[in-house]
Design a protein around this motif. Structure first.
Motif, short mmCIF file in Angstrom:
data_model
loop_
_atom_site.label_atom_id
_atom_site.label_comp_id
_atom_site.label_asym_id
_atom_site.label_seq_id
_atom_site.Cartn_x
_atom_site.Cartn_y
_atom_site.Cartn_z
N VAL A 24 0.82 -1.22 0.00
CA VAL A 24 0.00 0.00 0.00
C VAL A 24 0.85 1.27 0.00
O VAL A 24 0.38 2.34 -0.34
N LYS B 191 -6.39 5.52 -9.59
CA LYS B 191 -5.44 5.40 -8.48
C LYS B 191 -4.34 4.37 -8.75
O LYS B 191 -3.48 4.13 -7.91
N ASN C 224 -4.40 11.80 -5.09
CA ASN C 224 -4.66 12.10 -3.67
C ASN C 224 -5.82 13.04 -3.38
O ASN C 224 -6.28 13.09 -2.24
N SER D 272 -4.76 12.24 3.03
CA SER D 272 -4.33 11.62 1.78
C SER D 272 -3.60 10.30 2.02
O SER D 272 -3.32 9.57 1.07
N HIS E 62 -7.27 2.73 0.87
CA HIS E 62 -8.61 2.43 0.38
C HIS E 62 -9.06 1.03 0.80
O HIS E 62 -8.27 0.10 0.84
N HIS F 175 2.38 8.62 -8.86
CA HIS F 175 2.32 7.52 -9.83
C HIS F 175 2.70 7.98 -11.24
O HIS F 175 2.10 7.54 -12.23
N ARG G 18 2.52 4.15 2.20
CA ARG G 18 2.21 4.65 3.55
C ARG G 18 0.74 4.40 3.87
O ARG G 18 -0.10 4.49 2.98
C1 LIG Z 1 -4.07 8.59 -1.66
S1 LIG Z 1 -2.67 7.60 -1.83
C2 LIG Z 1 -2.53 6.88 -0.25
C3 LIG Z 1 -1.16 7.10 0.34
C4 LIG Z 1 -0.06 6.31 -0.32
N1 LIG Z 1 -0.10 4.96 0.15
C5 LIG Z 1 1.31 6.94 -0.04
O1 LIG Z 1 2.22 6.22 0.32
O2 LIG Z 1 1.44 8.14 -0.24
C6 LIG Z 1 -3.31 6.38 -2.85
C7 LIG Z 1 -2.32 5.34 -3.29
O3 LIG Z 1 -2.02 4.46 -2.20
C8 LIG Z 1 -1.98 3.11 -2.65
N2 LIG Z 1 -3.12 2.40 -2.06
C9 LIG Z 1 -4.10 2.92 -1.29
N3 LIG Z 1 -4.96 1.95 -0.89
C10 LIG Z 1 -4.52 0.81 -1.42
C11 LIG Z 1 -4.98 -0.54 -1.39
N4 LIG Z 1 -6.06 -0.89 -0.72
N5 LIG Z 1 -4.27 -1.47 -2.07
C12 LIG Z 1 -3.15 -1.13 -2.76
N6 LIG Z 1 -2.67 0.13 -2.85
C13 LIG Z 1 -3.34 1.08 -2.18
C14 LIG Z 1 -2.11 3.17 -4.16
O4 LIG Z 1 -0.83 3.26 -4.70
C15 LIG Z 1 -2.86 4.45 -4.38
O5 LIG Z 1 -2.66 5.01 -5.64
#
Ligand SMILES: C[S@@+](CC[C@H](N)C(=O)[O-])C[C@H]1O[C@@H](n2cnc3c(N)ncnc32)[C@H](O)[C@@H]1O
Length: 528
Positions: free
Chosen positions: A54, A295, A220, A239, A243, A175, A56
């Motif tokens: 995921v 996303k 985000n 952010s 999900h 991304h 962070r």
């Molecule tokens: C809004 S950001 C969340 C914060 C992000 N994880 C970070 O490190 O900045 C959204 C991104 O987090 C990752 N992500 C969020 N929820 C996820 C999930 N359930 N499974 C896999 N990747 C997830 C994906 O790469 C997504 O595009």
């Protein structure tokens, strides 16, 4: 959420973490105790963590009660949607040729003098007036390409003038590698980069840097529904929440524009805290496609991994083979081309057949008049052979019809008992499904509960009129339903429909509680 490695009080090396938020340290118990009065205002029930899947994410550091506010924060940056009709650059509301008030300094559309000094508008006003140009927007009924650049421009302004904010924006996922080559990326390269570097002559911002900003916004930004149309905002901590299609938390907004993350159910210590990035009441195929396109990930939450979605069959079809009453689903949703198969008779359907059927029904849904009771009833009847009773499309119409019966042109008093009972059943069906597939969707549950309450009161009024029913138990039934509705809607901002509904429900609840109290204190009133 920045890491601090010294004691919060004396800055000496410290290894004792705050047990609540795990984000600050103390050299010992004494300093922790003395600092608590100050810290308790900021102590959060979660910490940030990281993993390969995921990136962070946010994890609860203690048990969080259902309905409590987990976190609240202001946006780092707010902007209109990328694809939008012209809106006011201050408040974000629609402007028209008749009421537009172009900014006297830069020409960007505003809704009036009051928005000239809105802080949101500073970046584009600064950069446009600096080159001695004025923007001239004269068409107000189509998407205007100039708006595409506003989000990125407002981020880049932070780089120049608010480095603290910029550092936070910079940390967000963009991304860029995965976006490269997509239509969105190409459009941004052609429109946004060109407007910023050539029209606004901001050569100090590289193409890569500009595209990183549009990427960060795409991945985000959260919709802020406080204006019409909504704007989008980037948030420092919000952010980071990951999900899930069956999330344990949800977002809402304060009237001041702060996002609030609310626990949709009890969250245990150590649990990941999630929100839903997509439409939770849609089919798995829809949600997966939307998440991949916007996303850039495939969701592997417990709901997506279970094709039956906890036995609800929200994405399933009824078997069309002879008298078979089976359910047709693919073995897994991970491969969108996988064959669909009836669990009972084994007959197969190609993914293409299913997708075409979904598209056809989806088109029907878009075209039909969702404000017509008859059309909604007809939809439910017509598609009941192909779609399961809890299919996302059926739930969509049940949700509409549950609100429609007895509203608008029809007063509840004129509705037949059959329709009242139907309304109540439809709303209950929606609540039952939402509780299973997306229990944090409190807005939907709250709206349905208010409808059930109005329906129950009307049914009671008629019964009471006919037979001498027990008014106390009737009052108690209504009070219980309304109390649940109020709990579900309590965090909704009053400018939104749900917020208005909350205020009305609260008023009604107070009246009902008053009546209850009166009856308890004066049971003789019942004899009259
Ligand atoms: C809004 S950001 C969340 C914060 C992000 N994880 C970070 O490190 O900045 C959204 C991104 O987090 C990752 N992500 C969020 N929820 C996820 C999930 N359930 N499974 C896999 N990747 C997830 C994906 O790469 C997504 O595009």
């Amino acid at each position: 959420m920045d890491d601090l490695n010294g004691c919060e009080v004396c800055q000496k090396p410290a290894n004792q973490k705050c047990g609540g938020c795990h984000s600050i340290f103390y050299c010992g118990k004494e300093h922790q105790r003395s600092h608590w009065k100050k810290h308790k205002k900021f102590c959060r029930p979660f910490e940030m963590a990281n993993d390969d899947n995921v990136g962070r994410f946010i994890k609860a550091t203690k048990e969080i009660e259902e309905g409590s506010v987990i976190f609240e924060e202001r946006p780092l940056s707010v902007s209109p949607m990328q694809l939008t009709l012209p809106v006011c650059m201050g408040c974000g509301n629609h402007v028209t040729a008749e009421d537009v008030h172009p900014c006297p300094k830069c020409g960007w559309p505003l809704c009036g003098e009051q928005c000239e000094s809105n802080p949101n508008h500073v970046p584009e006003c600064y950069y446009t007036s600096k080159i001695g140009q004025k923007v001239s927007i004269t068409t107000f009924d189509t998407i205007h390409p100039l708006y595409r650049c506003v989000g990125a421009l407002r981020c880049l302004y932070q780089k120049q003038f608010a480095p603290d904010v910029w550092r936070k924006i910079e940390k967000l996922e963009s991304h860029c590698k995965l976006r490269k080559g997509t239509d969105g990326y190409e459009q941004d390269r052609l429109c946004v980069v060109d407007t910023i570097r050539n029209f606004l002559k901001l050569k100090e911002f590289s193409e890569e840097e500009i595209l990183r900003c549009t990427g960060v916004i795409g991945v985000n930004a959260h919709e802020i529904p406080l204006s019409t149309p909504s704007q989008v905002g980037l948030f420092n901590v919000t952010s980071i929440f990951e999900h899930s299609c069956r999330s344990n938390a949800y977002k809402t907004f304060s009237m001041a524009g702060q996002v609030r993350v609310i626990a949709g159910r009890k969250i245990d210590k150590g649990e990941h805290i999630s929100i839903c990035y997509t439409e939770p009441l849609q089919t798995t195929l829809f949600r997966q496609k939307h998440l991949q396109r916007t996303k850039f990930f495939s969701c592997r939450c417990e709901r997506c991994l279970d094709v039956t979605e906890f036995g609800t069959n929200v994405s399933a079809l009824n078997c069309q083979s002879g008298q078979c009453k089976g359910i047709v689903l693919p073995g897994s949703f991970e491969n969108e081309n996988a064959e669909w198969c009836c669990k009972q008779c084994g007959s197969k359907q190609t993914a293409e057949f299913v997708m075409n059927a979904m598209k056809r029904i989806g088109d029907d849904l878009v075209l039909m008049d969702k404000g017509s009771v008859e059309d909604c009833k007809q939809f439910l009847d017509h598609y009941s052979t192909l779609l399961t009773p809890n299919h996302a499309y059926m739930i969509d119409i049940k949700l509409a019809l549950g609100q429609l019966i007895g509203n608008g042109d029809y007063s509840l008093k004129t509705v037949s008992v059959d329709d009242l009972l139907l309304k109540k059943q439809l709303c209950q069906d929606v609540i039952n499904i939402v509780n299973i597939i997306a229990p944090a969707e409190k807005r939907v549950i709250g709206i349905m509960l208010v409808e059930i309450y109005t329906c129950t009161t009307e049914l009671q009024r008629r019964k009471l009129h006919k037979a001498n029913k027990d008014p106390v138990s009737m009052l108690t039934e209504c009070t219980t339903i309304l109390r649940q509705a109020v709990r579900c809607l309590q965090h909704e901002p009053e400018v939104l429909f749900e917020g208005k509904l909350y205020l009305q429900a609260l008023k009604d609840l107070k009246k009902l509680e008053g009546c209850n109290q009166l009856l308890i204190q004066n049971p003789s009133l019942l004899m009259k």
